[in-house]
Write a protein that holds these residues in place. Structure first.
Motif, PDB file in Angstrom:
ATOM      1  N   VAL A  98       0.858  -1.184   0.000  1.00 40.57           N
ATOM      2  CA  VAL A  98       0.000   0.000   0.000  1.00 40.57           C
ATOM      3  C   VAL A  98       0.894   1.235   0.000  1.00 40.57           C
ATOM      4  O   VAL A  98       2.084   1.161   0.324  1.00 40.57           O
ATOM      5  CB  VAL A  98      -0.942   0.041   1.222  1.00 40.57           C
ATOM      6  N   TRP A  99       0.281   2.368  -0.367  1.00 43.27           N
ATOM      7  CA  TRP A  99       1.001   3.621  -0.438  1.00 43.27           C
ATOM      8  C   TRP A  99       0.385   4.626   0.536  1.00 43.27           C
ATOM      9  O   TRP A  99      -0.618   4.347   1.177  1.00 43.27           O
ATOM     10  CB  TRP A  99       0.994   4.122  -1.879  1.00 43.27           C
ATOM     11  N   ILE A 100       0.990   5.775   0.638  1.00 38.54           N
ATOM     12  CA  ILE A 100       0.640   6.714   1.704  1.00 38.54           C
ATOM     13  C   ILE A 100      -0.843   7.090   1.683  1.00 38.54           C
ATOM     14  O   ILE A 100      -1.472   7.204   2.738  1.00 38.54           O
ATOM     15  CB  ILE A 100       1.548   7.972   1.641  1.00 38.54           C
ATOM     16  N   ASP A 101      -1.436   7.256   0.493  1.00 40.78           N
ATOM     17  CA  ASP A 101      -2.861   7.597   0.428  1.00 40.78           C
ATOM     18  C   ASP A 101      -3.733   6.450   0.936  1.00 40.78           C
ATOM     19  O   ASP A 101      -4.774   6.678   1.566  1.00 40.78           O
ATOM     20  CB  ASP A 101      -3.248   7.956  -1.007  1.00 40.78           C
ATOM     21  N   ASP A 102      -3.303   5.209   0.661  1.00 38.07           N
ATOM     22  CA  ASP A 102      -4.029   4.049   1.180  1.00 38.07           C
ATOM     23  C   ASP A 102      -3.978   4.022   2.710  1.00 38.07           C
ATOM     24  O   ASP A 102      -4.967   3.701   3.372  1.00 38.07           O
ATOM     25  CB  ASP A 102      -3.434   2.745   0.642  1.00 38.07           C
ATOM     26  N   VAL A 103      -2.811   4.344   3.243  1.00 39.96           N
ATOM     27  CA  VAL A 103      -2.656   4.332   4.703  1.00 39.96           C
ATOM     28  C   VAL A 103      -3.494   5.447   5.322  1.00 39.96           C
ATOM     29  O   VAL A 103      -4.129   5.259   6.370  1.00 39.96           O
ATOM     30  CB  VAL A 103      -1.168   4.465   5.099  1.00 39.96           C
ATOM     31  N   LYS A 104      -3.520   6.602   4.674  1.00 37.04           N
ATOM     32  CA  LYS A 104      -4.351   7.708   5.166  1.00 37.04           C
ATOM     33  C   LYS A 104      -5.810   7.264   5.244  1.00 37.04           C
ATOM     34  O   LYS A 104      -6.501   7.509   6.245  1.00 37.04           O
ATOM     35  CB  LYS A 104      -4.201   8.912   4.233  1.00 37.04           C
ATOM     36  N   SER A 105      -6.287   6.595   4.208  1.00 34.06           N
ATOM     37  CA  SER A 105      -7.672   6.092   4.210  1.00 34.06           C
ATOM     38  C   SER A 105      -7.863   5.055   5.312  1.00 34.06           C
ATOM     39  O   SER A 105      -8.913   5.031   5.984  1.00 34.06           O
ATOM     40  CB  SER A 105      -8.008   5.473   2.853  1.00 34.06           C
ATOM     41  N   ASN A 163       4.966  14.089   5.959  1.00 37.33           N
ATOM     42  CA  ASN A 163       3.815  14.540   5.173  1.00 37.33           C
ATOM     43  C   ASN A 163       2.613  14.961   6.000  1.00 37.33           C
ATOM     44  O   ASN A 163       1.780  15.736   5.522  1.00 37.33           O
ATOM     45  CB  ASN A 163       3.380  13.437   4.199  1.00 37.33           C
ATOM     46  N   PHE A 164       2.502  14.437   7.233  1.00 35.62           N
ATOM     47  CA  PHE A 164       1.318  14.730   8.047  1.00 35.62           C
ATOM     48  C   PHE A 164       1.715  15.187   9.431  1.00 35.62           C
ATOM     49  O   PHE A 164       2.669  14.704  10.030  1.00 35.62           O
ATOM     50  CB  PHE A 164       0.432  13.470   8.172  1.00 35.62           C
ATOM     51  N   ASP A 165       0.948  16.141   9.951  1.00 29.11           N
ATOM     52  CA  ASP A 165       1.192  16.641  11.303  1.00 29.11           C
ATOM     53  C   ASP A 165       0.456  15.831  12.358  1.00 29.11           C
ATOM     54  O   ASP A 165       0.804  15.899  13.544  1.00 29.11           O
ATOM     55  CB  ASP A 165       0.736  18.102  11.418  1.00 29.11           C
TER      56      ASP A 165
END
Length: 277
Positions: free
Chosen positions: A156-163, A273-275
């Protein structure tokens, strides 16, 4: 027949004269190559995490150890002397918990069938008087012909992990040691903490007090309880930079589970990328 992903020293001794055996030393650290040259398993060839198993660029886009392109990795396999019939045995100096498991995952992900990690790594081999050597070693170059043109294990990639952080049907597993997960200490990356809703199952829990993998039965019991009946497609493993997480994926394969998703970018990418950590 599925190959057991773990090999013990006595088993390695039994196949040590096989002409298609290829042994690789994948230790890491600032003096890894020099330490390899001083002492390594007989016939072992050095593999460099940073240049052979990763293509390092901007950690914000892919983390500290992003995968090389599939085609470049296939070229690396040929350079190392591996072909599709090679019996590959990998070890490092951290009980397989570092780049040894990463190399195993990558070989599995290109479809290589016969690849195993040495139980206990270099230390176990020394303790049991496995023949050692010094200097540099190599195997004749080959032309590795892959059956695929892309990685075959789930990622998985970062957008998948965010979801996934926003869907509690998923399980995000952080395999770093507890103090890094809790944000008490962070020796490598810029920010301490963990991905929101990630749960901690340190990779060290895969090993017994002697630095050997716990039995498949014990691992099966521990992870079955931890997973709470989630399907492997709902599970994401990560660490600091997509290396040590492979140790837990190796343990899962050893215990008979389907190999779940790997987030290669891991904390090194997420934290840049994220706070919300």
């Amino acid at each position: 027949m599925k190959t057991n992903p773990i090999i013990n020293i006595d088993e390695l001794l039994q196949i040590s004269n096989h002409s298609n055996l290829r042994i690789f030393d994948v230790r890491t650290g600032p003096n890894a190559k020099e330490d390899y040259q001083k002492k390594h398993l007989k016939n072992a060839v050095f593999v460099d995490l940073n240049t052979d198993l990763a293509e390092i660029n901007d950690p914000k886009n892919g983390g500290r150890h992003p995968l090389p392109t599939f085609s470049n990795f296939i070229k690396t396999l040929g350079k190392l002397g591996i072909d599709k019939d090679s019996e590959v045995v990998i070890y490092d100096d951290k009980n397989g918990a570092n780049a040894g498991a990463r190399f195993w995952w990558m070989l599995k992900a290109v479809g290589h069938k016969n690849v195993r990690v040495l139980n206990g790594g270099l230390q176990s081999a020394e303790n049991q008087n496995y023949p050692l050597n010094s200097g540099n070693e190599n195997y004749p170059k080959t032309d590795y012909i892959a059956d695929f043109n892309d990685w075959q294990l789930p990622q998985v990639w970062i957008d998948d992990v965010k979801s996934a952080t926003e869907n509690l049907d998923n399980l995000i597993v952080d395999v770093r040691e507890s103090q890094r997960y809790q944000g008490i200490t962070e020796p490598i990356d810029l920010v301490a903490g963990h991905i929101p809703n990630a749960e901690n199952f340190p990779f060290s829990e895969n090993l017994d007090e002697n630095g050997l993998f716990k039995s498949p039965e014990i691992l099966k019991e521990k992870y079955t309880e931890f997973f709470k009946n989630k399907d492997s497609k709902q599970i994401i493993f990560h660490c600091g930079s997509g290396v040590t997480a492979c140790h837990s994926l190796l343990a899962l394969d050893y215990a008979g589970f389907e190999i779940p998703n790997l987030y290669v970018g891991s904390w090194s990418e997420w934290s840049r990328n994220f706070d919300d950590v």
